[in-house]
Scaffold this motif. Sequence first.
Motif: not given
Length: 266
Positions: A203-215
């Motif tokens: 999921s592009a949505v989850i990938k973006e949320l994870r990226a915001q959270h991680a970095k």
Amino acid sequence: MGAWGHDLFQSDHDFDMVSDMGAEAGLDKLEEEAVAKANADGDADAEEHVYFSLLHPTHPDIVRQHLDSGVLVDLIKEKKAAMLAPPSKWSFLQDPCYAYVLLGACAMGLGCSLPAEYLIMLKMVYTEGGLMPGALKQMRKALFGPDGFTNGVPYDFESKSLIETANSMSDEDYKPNPFGYVGMNVIGPGGLFNTGMGDSSTSAVIKELRAQHAKPDACGGCGATAQANSSALMQCGKCKVRRYCSAACQKKHWKVHKKVCDPALY
């Protein structure tokens, strides 16, 4: 992991997850205490008719009050953290986004008070965890209406149980297979038996949320930690969270970030 329909709560997969989350919410202990009290009051058969669960409990008011005491908020935080964490090698067994959404469905069914930010996040991710077609329609209606979920009011997803599904089958449906059995199974949701509906790992949505959270301090477009002139990164003017090293990076990344750009989430 059998399933008898494409709606929510129509599979062993969902029931297993509901049971696990109920235990995490302390409902097993709450049930034990209720049974012990009933036994002390002279009800020797209490264990047979006292059932505390996130799905169809015998005493929904008690379960709802327990969850609304802060237990649900804590469980939401745990499921959100799991959803935003890097996927583990075991994620294929139980999609963390699926669990996050299923918890919301349980809470709606009980009429719990869901935090505003949770409802916003559910609207963003309910399509990303591999829910079956019927379940997607049910969640869409609950979240967006008409006649959707209202905080504090139990919401009926109208999912048929195994027995209700069997009783609603027509004579045509009851034709036995070559082995003499009448089959009810459909492809189950999520995890090991992926239905082709996708999941959070792609999921592009989850990938973006994870990226915001991680970095959180890296450019959403290229990962830089500062602008070309060494100045601090600029922040998204709407959510005030996502950061960028240049207008060009922000413009290029907007087609992804716009799906999760909501200041109420942060």
